[in-house]
Write a protein that holds these residues in place. Structure first.
Motif, short mmCIF file in Angstrom:
data_model
loop_
_atom_site.label_atom_id
_atom_site.label_comp_id
_atom_site.label_asym_id
_atom_site.label_seq_id
_atom_site.Cartn_x
_atom_site.Cartn_y
_atom_site.Cartn_z
N ALA A 86 0.84 -1.21 0.00
CA ALA A 86 0.00 0.00 0.00
C ALA A 86 0.87 1.25 0.00
O ALA A 86 0.57 2.24 -0.67
N GLY A 87 1.96 1.20 0.75
CA GLY A 87 2.89 2.32 0.78
C GLY A 87 3.51 2.57 -0.57
O GLY A 87 3.65 3.72 -1.01
N PHE A 88 3.87 1.49 -1.27
CA PHE A 88 4.47 1.60 -2.59
C PHE A 88 3.49 2.26 -3.58
O PHE A 88 3.86 3.13 -4.36
N LYS A 89 2.22 1.83 -3.50
CA LYS A 89 1.19 2.41 -4.40
C LYS A 89 1.04 3.91 -4.16
O LYS A 89 0.94 4.70 -5.10
N LEU A 90 1.02 4.31 -2.88
CA LEU A 90 0.87 5.73 -2.55
C LEU A 90 2.08 6.52 -3.02
O LEU A 90 1.94 7.59 -3.62
N MET A 91 3.26 5.98 -2.80
CA MET A 91 4.47 6.68 -3.21
C MET A 91 4.59 6.77 -4.72
O MET A 91 5.07 7.77 -5.25
N LYS A 92 4.13 5.73 -5.40
CA LYS A 92 4.16 5.75 -6.86
C LYS A 92 3.27 6.89 -7.40
O LYS A 92 3.57 7.52 -8.41
N LYS A 93 2.17 7.14 -6.67
CA LYS A 93 1.24 8.20 -7.07
C LYS A 93 1.82 9.59 -6.75
O LYS A 93 1.60 10.55 -7.47
N ALA A 94 2.60 9.66 -5.65
CA ALA A 94 3.05 10.95 -5.13
C ALA A 94 4.42 11.40 -5.63
O ALA A 94 4.72 12.60 -5.64
N LEU A 95 5.24 10.45 -6.06
CA LEU A 95 6.63 10.78 -6.37
C LEU A 95 6.95 10.62 -7.85
O LEU A 95 6.40 9.73 -8.48
N PRO A 96 7.84 11.44 -8.41
CA PRO A 96 8.54 12.55 -7.77
C PRO A 96 7.55 13.65 -7.34
O PRO A 96 6.61 13.94 -8.08
#
Length: 207
Positions: A86-96
């Motif tokens: 879930a963290g990876f999905k959120l980070m993929k959406k937010a980063l860079p």
């Protein structure tokens, strides 16, 4: 010896200049650089003496620091921190982007930084200059914000004024244009509740 002030184009960073900065970091140098939020001060995470110098400038002990890392992309993050699906999905959406994600550290985080801490802040800024530096260097750099002594303006935004203030403390100051004065949004991603620790520039739907 005074620091070198290097102007680097924010959209298309010159390779020669990026290599020069990476070489400086590799040799234990301290560099001030732009991000997608405020200007940051950093060094190679694997150079203990450089980390200690950064801590001294900030007036703290290295093992008591809250330094974050700048990574090139998400694949870099997994080397230094543990990320849930879930963290990876959120980070993929937010980063860079203008976010710092607090994650559990992995064993690859240098012991000097990991003596008493089990978490680390991870950044992938939406700015080509620090990301290309990290890619050229081959590993993350420490990042900590450049604060201003002014009571009204919390963060320094003018690279030439930053240079005047820090030229005898660091090795290179990068002029990548005016910086912002709103820091990154910090999100605790150590579990899947994703708590916002500090409201900053970044805004995202958590789910």
């Amino acid at each position: 010896m005074a620091a070198e002030l290097i102007r680097i184009h924010p959209d298309n960073p010159e390779e020669r200049k990026i290599r020069q900065v990476a070489e400086c970091l590799r040799g234990g140098g301290l560099v001030i650089y732009p991000t997608d939020t405020i200007y940051g001060l950093g060094c190679d995470i694997h150079n203990a003496k450089a980390v200690e110098k950064v801590a001294r400038i900030k007036g703290i002990k290295p093992d008591k620091s809250d330094f974050s890392f700048i990574c090139y992309d998400l694949s870099h993050i997994a080397d230094y921190a543990k990320v849930s699906n879930a963290g990876f999905k959120l980070m993929k959406k937010a980063l860079p982007g203008p976010f710092t994600f607090v994650l559990w550290t992995s064993s690859k985080v240098p012991k000097l930084l990991n003596a008493n801490k089990k978490t680390v802040g991870i950044r992938v800024p939406d700015n080509n200059i620090p990301r290309q530096i990290v890619r050229e260097l081959g590993n993350p750099i420490i990042t900590t914000s450049i604060r201003d002594d002014d009571e009204v303006i919390e963060y320094s935004t003018d690279p030439e004024l930053i240079y005047e203030k820090f030229k005898n403390l660091v090795d290179i100051v990068i002029d990548g244009g005016y910086g912002g004065n709103v820091p990154s949004t910090i999100i605790d991603a150590t579990d899947d509740t994703f708590e916002v620790i500090r409201e900053g520039l970044g805004q995202i739907e958590m789910y």
